[in-house]
Design an enzyme around this catalytic site. Sequence first.
Site, PDB file in Angstrom:
ATOM      1  N   GLN A 676     -33.024  80.490  13.614  1.00 18.92           N
ATOM      2  CA  GLN A 676     -34.017  80.589  13.242  1.00 18.92           C
ATOM      3  C   GLN A 676     -34.488  81.787  13.936  1.00 18.92           C
ATOM      4  O   GLN A 676     -36.119  81.900  14.376  1.00 18.92           O
ATOM      5  CB  GLN A 676     -34.325  79.002  14.561  1.00 18.92           C
ATOM      6  CG  GLN A 676     -34.155  77.639  13.423  1.00 18.92           C
ATOM      7  CD  GLN A 676     -34.858  78.253  12.627  1.00 18.92           C
ATOM      8  OE1 GLN A 676     -35.119  77.332  11.748  1.00 18.92           O
ATOM      9  NE2 GLN A 676     -33.525  77.671  11.034  1.00 18.92           N
ATOM     10  N   HIS A 679     -37.027  83.712  11.811  1.00 18.55           N
ATOM     11  CA  HIS A 679     -38.087  83.659  10.620  1.00 18.55           C
ATOM     12  C   HIS A 679     -39.109  83.864  10.469  1.00 18.55           C
ATOM     13  O   HIS A 679     -39.934  84.319  10.369  1.00 18.55           O
ATOM     14  CB  HIS A 679     -38.245  81.616  11.004  1.00 18.55           C
ATOM     15  CG  HIS A 679     -37.171  80.986  10.036  1.00 18.55           C
ATOM     16  ND1 HIS A 679     -37.606  81.478   9.207  1.00 18.55           N
ATOM     17  CD2 HIS A 679     -36.535  80.898  10.229  1.00 18.55           C
ATOM     18  CE1 HIS A 679     -36.932  79.958   8.307  1.00 18.55           C
ATOM     19  NE2 HIS A 679     -35.812  80.323   8.527  1.00 18.55           N
ATOM     20  N   GLU A 745     -37.317  70.412  16.190  1.00 22.28           N
ATOM     21  CA  GLU A 745     -37.534  70.550  14.541  1.00 22.28           C
ATOM     22  C   GLU A 745     -36.107  70.261  13.793  1.00 22.28           C
ATOM     23  O   GLU A 745     -36.197  69.664  13.394  1.00 22.28           O
ATOM     24  CB  GLU A 745     -38.127  72.257  13.679  1.00 22.28           C
ATOM     25  CG  GLU A 745     -37.784  72.195  12.203  1.00 22.28           C
ATOM     26  CD  GLU A 745     -38.409  73.034  11.527  1.00 22.28           C
ATOM     27  OE1 GLU A 745     -37.883  74.083  12.344  1.00 22.28           O
ATOM     28  OE2 GLU A 745     -38.745  73.773  10.511  1.00 22.28           O
ATOM     29  N   HIS A 746     -34.758  70.947  14.430  1.00 24.02           N
ATOM     30  CA  HIS A 746     -33.528  71.790  14.534  1.00 24.02           C
ATOM     31  C   HIS A 746     -32.907  70.799  16.199  1.00 24.02           C
ATOM     32  O   HIS A 746     -33.204  71.576  16.905  1.00 24.02           O
ATOM     33  CB  HIS A 746     -33.111  72.678  13.572  1.00 24.02           C
ATOM     34  CG  HIS A 746     -33.939  73.186  12.537  1.00 24.02           C
ATOM     35  ND1 HIS A 746     -34.854  74.084  12.386  1.00 24.02           N
ATOM     36  CD2 HIS A 746     -34.130  72.493  11.444  1.00 24.02           C
ATOM     37  CE1 HIS A 746     -35.240  74.212  11.442  1.00 24.02           C
ATOM     38  NE2 HIS A 746     -34.689  73.503  10.812  1.00 24.02           N
ATOM     39  N   ASP A 779     -30.590  74.520   5.293  1.00 23.93           N
ATOM     40  CA  ASP A 779     -32.174  75.144   5.108  1.00 23.93           C
ATOM     41  C   ASP A 779     -31.601  74.997   3.908  1.00 23.93           C
ATOM     42  O   ASP A 779     -33.006  75.329   2.978  1.00 23.93           O
ATOM     43  CB  ASP A 779     -31.658  76.685   5.821  1.00 23.93           C
ATOM     44  CG  ASP A 779     -32.043  76.587   7.389  1.00 23.93           C
ATOM     45  OD1 ASP A 779     -33.077  75.394   7.440  1.00 23.93           O
ATOM     46  OD2 ASP A 779     -32.277  77.286   8.277  1.00 23.93           O
ATOM     47  N   HIS A 838     -66.723  35.409   2.954  1.00 22.62           N
ATOM     48  CA  HIS A 838     -64.847  35.202   3.064  1.00 22.62           C
ATOM     49  C   HIS A 838     -64.431  33.352   2.679  1.00 22.62           C
ATOM     50  O   HIS A 838     -63.476  33.801   2.453  1.00 22.62           O
ATOM     51  CB  HIS A 838     -64.455  35.888   4.231  1.00 22.62           C
ATOM     52  CG  HIS A 838     -64.705  37.482   4.049  1.00 22.62           C
ATOM     53  ND1 HIS A 838     -65.762  37.983   4.394  1.00 22.62           N
ATOM     54  CD2 HIS A 838     -63.218  38.193   4.019  1.00 22.62           C
ATOM     55  CE1 HIS A 838     -65.562  39.121   4.214  1.00 22.62           C
ATOM     56  NE2 HIS A 838     -63.931  39.396   4.433  1.00 22.62           N
TER      57      HIS A 838
END
Length: 851
Positions: A676, A679, A745-746, A779, A838
């Site tokens: 990661q 990235h 995230e992971h 992924d 109503h």
Amino acid sequence: MSVFLPLLESAADSALVDALGRIGPVIVPSLVQVPVSDTCGRYILFDHDSSFDLDKVVDFLDGGAEKVIIPVSWAKEIAGTLPADRILLLLDVANVSAVTDKIREGVSGVLIKTPALDLDLISSVMRFFSDSSVYVLPTTLESPSQSTIRKILGAKAALVLPTSQLTLGASTKDQINVGEAFVSALTSDRRDGLFATVVSSYPQGGKSLGLVYSSVESIKESIVTGKGVYQSRKHGLWRKGETSGATQDVVHIFLDCDSDAIEFSVIQHGSGFCHLNRLSCFDDLYGLSALERTLQSRLSSAPEDSYTKRLFNDQSLLRSKIMEEADELCHAETKEDVAFEAADLLYFAMTRCVAAGVSLADIERSLDKKAKKVTRRPGNAKPQFAPKAAQPTSVYSVAAPAANGKPNGADNDFIRMRTFDLSVISKVERSQLLRRPVLKSDEMISKVKPIVDEVRDRGDTALLEFTAKFDKVNLSSPVLHTPFPDETTQIEENVRQAIDKAYANIRKFHEAQAENSTLKVETMPGVVCSRFARPIARVGLYVPGGTAILPSTALMLGVPAQVAGCQEIVIATPPKSDGSVSAEVMYVAKLVGASTVLKAGGGQAVAAMAYGTQTVPKVDKIFGPGNQWVTAAKMLVQNDTDALVSIDMPAGPSEVLVIADSTSNPDFVAADLLSQAEHGIDSQVVLVAVNLTSSELDAVEKAVDLQAKALSRVDIVRQSVAKSIIVKTSSVEEAVKFSNDYAPEHLILHLKEASQAVSLVQNAGSVFVGPYSPESCGDYASGTNHTLPTNGYARQFSGVNTLSFQKHITSQEVSADGLKVLGPIVATLADCEGLDAHANAVRIRLRQILN
Ligand SMILES: NC(=O)c1ccc[n+]([C@@H]2O[C@H](COP(=O)([O-])OP(=O)(O)OC[C@H]3O[C@@H](n4cnc5c(N)ncnc54)[C@H](O)[C@@H]3O)[C@@H](O)[C@H]2O)c1
Ligand SMILES: N[C@H](CO)Cc1c[nH]c[nH+]1
């Protein structure tokens, strides 16, 4: 922005330099030795041919220089390493085209050298460096004048004037008086032409002393003499203290934001500023300034029984009290107690300062200087204060470079994360660890707004212009429509097979998620409520392509869209340098049934899909990860009710948190962290170590360094790993609790009992269980989705899934018998809210049923 920036030359005389220091920062060439006062802002100019020297730049910034001005060749090396707001770019008209996007983003402005003052050139530089400061140094300016200064200010830039063109005397053809140059920017909205002037006390942290008026003449005299001179509306020029002795030394003169009012920051002497012989015309001093004044007066004359006097006379008592109060502050728990103990500590600390002749202003100057440092020390406590078993580094040094105090860069640097021990850090430090490297979302939204607006207003024309500007490709059309020509989807056979297998797995898992049947519940006899799903008709899928081509993201977004039954799928991705779209992405586009491929990236692609253009269909929801331009544009368009578009989630840079115990394989752990970290420079990876011994941790750190150096993206990894952390914990429960608070995230579980730990997980985008479940599987091909919430949003968002492409509609069917029971309940509640219509809609039916 300054009215003008003076450029100090070696021959400049000290009175002129002092006067310039009162009205703003000055430019000091790095090789010129001119003494400049401590209170004057310095911009250091590297305008010579010597080779790039990062250490020198860092030394100047650490030494308190506000900014450095560096040539393009140096900016290439520095961009992204040092804070952009501390760097200005030195440009010759001739080398504007050498400025890359990376350089532009890595600086906060530009100093352009130009032979002539060309307003068109200035405004095109201005546009290119949108929102940045632009300073103009004409290499052949013969007679500096107020009108030249105003002309440049009118173009929202500022002139650079060498000291040889400035004088403290009267202006001539070749030189302009410093005061006259400064007042060029002033405009008065008063009939008498005066300027409202706030006088504030420099040593008392800017405390207001009073309100007076200034004239052009009084300001000019103040700048030149360094004394407080104002304009009395009755008596003309007023040299403060001329008769009373309460004179002032001027430290700074500031213009307000629209140049019609002034602030004089002064050191007030004598009985004070006010005619009532008080320091200020406004309230008396309070807080720390009041304490300082009391301590100073106790030092000069204190009653015999004064405790403060005892402290002044007994250094060892004072020392013990400072230590005692510091300890009490560390142990205080409630807000009140912390404030109480901090006040005690400040009292004893200030007593120490006043005894040593140190003022609050000296302390503030020291703080300001420290804040300007770009390298931080690790912040470890000295041995006598360090907790026994651990030496955690400072959590506040997120921007800190490598552990050796230098920015990561040289190949032989050890690539390492920063280590913390949860058992010894405070709650505040723990919460700092949960935060991601700073994201400037507000700033990005204002930067991307002009791009989004242009595409909304000018459609394809603007879209093509931005693609030419940011992706350096001139296209004749921004789109490809189905049927896509065969040659655009030709890919290697092994890649095709891999994509087909990944597609099958992702499809299988996402088909299982689809809601195809209607949910029905009879809430009361004769009252049936139901819920059914429908696909969102038109969806836009952003597939990033700036630093890597990501056909996997096309799969992760395209498959659930196809499974959900969306009618129109638009895929946007930045074009390659030859104007084509990667064949792998095109192959996936065909596989998932996309109708349009938009050859554009960044904010312009998001805007095109949100509003539609002549060739790009407007969509109802935009999905996909991307860099900060993409994310900011998504956030912007979802807030525009005219666009009527939603987004999947606020996504950010990729991240992973690995929990590892002593059964874990250090090479696997390191590989997962790096997968990661590669990235982007803003990715963050976290290792939560459960009872790892120092040698086990050492093995992971060595594996990270070794594997990282073999990666093709090692330059990215160096920067992301420097922002990443290792957190030591003493149990699986403590580790998972930290992970839940971080909401990664992971989440990868390298634990002996990995599958049992899954039940403890509360917040995470996707979980990878056991040693043989690398995150890369998710992924690409296991079947789960890789578009996941980042930046802690896993607390409230799910990753992209089939339901993200569906919306739910509810319905109800009430029978006559059902209404007999439900009707009175509804009518009562409608009466209670005073909504007669109503109630009526129910009663009108009840009457008919009962009759
Ligand atoms: N969370 C996830 O699921 C996930 C998946 C894959 C990638 N990512 C993230 O997506 C991001 C991809 O970023 P990327 O840059 O490689 O590709 P990108 O496609 O997101 O951005 C490239 C585009 O940005 C625009 N741009 C670049 N510089 C600009 C500037 N100065 N002004 C205006 N526009 C500019 C250009 O139009 C360019 O086409 C990375 O941060 C990565 O971590 C996340
Ligand atoms: N890990 C990324 C999500 O954060 C997705 C991805 C695409 N390609 C490789 N990985």
